[in-house]
Enzyme design. Structure first.
Site, PDB file in Angstrom:
ATOM      1  N   PRO A  19       0.820  -1.225   0.000  1.00 10.09           N
ATOM      2  CA  PRO A  19       0.000   0.000   0.000  1.00 10.09           C
ATOM      3  C   PRO A  19       0.848   1.267   0.000  1.00 10.09           C
ATOM      4  O   PRO A  19       0.349   2.350  -0.269  1.00 10.09           O
ATOM      5  CB  PRO A  19      -0.845  -0.113   1.265  1.00 10.09           C
ATOM      6  CG  PRO A  19      -0.422  -1.342   1.975  1.00 10.09           C
ATOM      7  CD  PRO A  19       0.570  -2.084   1.151  1.00 10.09           C
ATOM      8  N   ARG A  41      -3.574  -7.747 -20.973  1.00  9.19           N
ATOM      9  CA  ARG A  41      -4.504  -7.325 -22.029  1.00  9.19           C
ATOM     10  C   ARG A  41      -3.886  -6.300 -22.981  1.00  9.19           C
ATOM     11  O   ARG A  41      -4.432  -6.034 -24.043  1.00  9.19           O
ATOM     12  CB  ARG A  41      -5.846  -6.864 -21.452  1.00  9.19           C
ATOM     13  CG  ARG A  41      -5.765  -5.670 -20.560  1.00  9.19           C
ATOM     14  CD  ARG A  41      -7.090  -5.394 -19.898  1.00  9.19           C
ATOM     15  NE  ARG A  41      -8.108  -4.949 -20.850  1.00  9.19           N
ATOM     16  CZ  ARG A  41      -8.112  -3.766 -21.449  1.00  9.19           C
ATOM     17  NH1 ARG A  41      -7.132  -2.904 -21.219  1.00  9.19           N
ATOM     18  NH2 ARG A  41      -9.072  -3.436 -22.281  1.00  9.19           N
ATOM     19  N   GLU A  44       2.204  -7.735   8.548  1.00 12.19           N
ATOM     20  CA  GLU A  44       2.369  -6.286   8.719  1.00 12.19           C
ATOM     21  C   GLU A  44       3.252  -5.700   7.637  1.00 12.19           C
ATOM     22  O   GLU A  44       3.348  -4.499   7.492  1.00 12.19           O
ATOM     23  CB  GLU A  44       2.990  -5.963  10.091  1.00 12.19           C
ATOM     24  CG  GLU A  44       2.204  -6.455  11.260  1.00 12.19           C
ATOM     25  CD  GLU A  44       0.739  -6.058  11.193  1.00 12.19           C
ATOM     26  OE1 GLU A  44      -0.101  -6.966  11.065  1.00 12.19           O
ATOM     27  OE2 GLU A  44       0.456  -4.869  11.251  1.00 12.19           O
ATOM     28  N   ASP A  80      -9.574   2.277 -24.476  1.00 14.03           N
ATOM     29  CA  ASP A  80      -9.993   2.141 -23.088  1.00 14.03           C
ATOM     30  C   ASP A  80     -10.131   3.459 -22.372  1.00 14.03           C
ATOM     31  O   ASP A  80      -9.398   4.391 -22.629  1.00 14.03           O
ATOM     32  CB  ASP A  80      -8.898   1.414 -22.281  1.00 14.03           C
ATOM     33  CG  ASP A  80      -8.881  -0.039 -22.557  1.00 14.03           C
ATOM     34  OD1 ASP A  80      -9.903  -0.548 -22.998  1.00 14.03           O
ATOM     35  OD2 ASP A  80      -7.826  -0.638 -22.310  1.00 14.03           O
TER      36      ASP A  80
HETATM   37  N1  ADE Z   1      -0.945  -5.102  -0.147  1.00 17.76           N
HETATM   38  C1  ADE Z   1      -1.863  -4.714   0.756  1.00 17.76           C
HETATM   39  N2  ADE Z   1      -2.593  -3.696   0.300  1.00 17.76           N
HETATM   40  C2  ADE Z   1      -2.120  -3.413  -0.963  1.00 17.76           C
HETATM   41  C3  ADE Z   1      -2.464  -2.453  -1.951  1.00 17.76           C
HETATM   42  N3  ADE Z   1      -3.442  -1.554  -1.763  1.00 17.76           N
HETATM   43  N4  ADE Z   1      -1.768  -2.460  -3.101  1.00 17.76           N
HETATM   44  C4  ADE Z   1      -0.777  -3.333  -3.290  1.00 17.76           C
HETATM   45  N5  ADE Z   1      -0.404  -4.258  -2.397  1.00 17.76           N
HETATM   46  C5  ADE Z   1      -1.070  -4.302  -1.237  1.00 17.76           C
END
Ligand code: ADE
Length: 245
Positions: free
Chosen positions: A88, A153, A115, A168
């Site tokens: 994230p 794709r 984590e 797209d």
């Molecule tokens: N792992 C956990 N959340 C994620 C996300 N939003 N994007 C990529 N990998 C992740």
């Protein structure tokens, strides 16, 4: 295109890779995916892949050793392939990044869990970190599948219609407008007459205006990067004066 995927849960990939376009892309040799179970690269008796964080606190951290060993086995001395950590905290995934990745012959994806992963994986193994959105998943596996799908794709020959990927939403920084098919009237709701008019220029203009309208209403931020003609700008100027039809 070849993807090597490092994961603790290879079974997650089975369904999506065994259906539809991703399945056909593998059958035709345009896509191959090798799943590497990180656990197989843990050298201790119990194949432990995580440990408590130094400094205390909750949760578990994925150990660097098994991830480095799995990556080194997958890359087999080859250099130059992107090594992407799904996290994230990565750069937000976009159509432009999908297009950039589609130019490579081989990509290694590392799926984190718990984590997170030991910082040395980020610093000394990953060449890129990607997030698929501002939310936290239980692990990187679904994010890896999103990337495999979006990149595949774009590979030549994967989609039946070669122009489809260029048209797209996002490829041109415009959302797509509405699509209709038979029947002409469904439950009293008619398809727009112009689409049946046979007037190709009128259809093209209508589609363009619908795309502009939809982008203006839902994602006005995209318009800043879109390639707009004078006619497009005039149409948008009208929308600003009369916001909704
Ligand atoms: N792992 C956990 N959340 C994620 C996300 N939003 N994007 C990529 N990998 C992740």
């Amino acid at each position: 295109m070849h993807f090597d995927v490092l994961t603790l849960f290879p079974a997650i990939f089975a369904g999506p890779l065994e259906e539809s376009i991703l399945k056909r892309a593998q059958e035709s040799g345009r896509l191959s995916v090798a799943l590497h179970n990180i656990r197989d690269y843990a050298t201790d008796k119990h194949h432990i892949t995580d440990d408590t964080p130094y400094g205390g606190g909750g949760g578990m951290v994925m150990k660097p050793g098994p991830i480095f060993a799995a990556a080194e086995a997958a890359l087999a001395g080859e250099s130059g392939a992107p090594v992407v950590l799904l996290t994230p905290q990565g750069r937000p995934f976009t159509q432009a990044i999908a297009a950039e990745l589609a130019h490579h012959r081989k990509i290694l994806l590392i799926c984190g869990r718990y984590e997170g992963v030991d910082e040395r994986v980020r610093q000394h193994l990953a060449s890129d970190e990607i997030s698929i959105g501002d939310y936290v998943l239980t692990g990187g596996e679904l994010a890896a599948l999103v990337i495999i799908d979006a990149v595949t794709r774009l590979l030549p020959g994967v989609l039946g219609d070669p122009g489809a990927a260029c048209e797209d939403s996002y490829a041109r920084n415009l959302l797509e407008g509405p699509h209709y098919t038979r029947p002409f009237e469904f439950r009293g709701w008619e398809a727009p007459e112009v689409l049946l008019s046979g007037d190709h220029a009128a259809v093209a203009r209508w589609r363009r205006e619908q795309a502009l309208r939809r982008t203006f209403e839902r994602r006005p931020d995209l318009l800043k990067q879109a390639d707009l003609t004078r006619q497009d700008r005039e149409f948008l100027a009208q929308l600003i004066q009369i916001p909704k039809s």
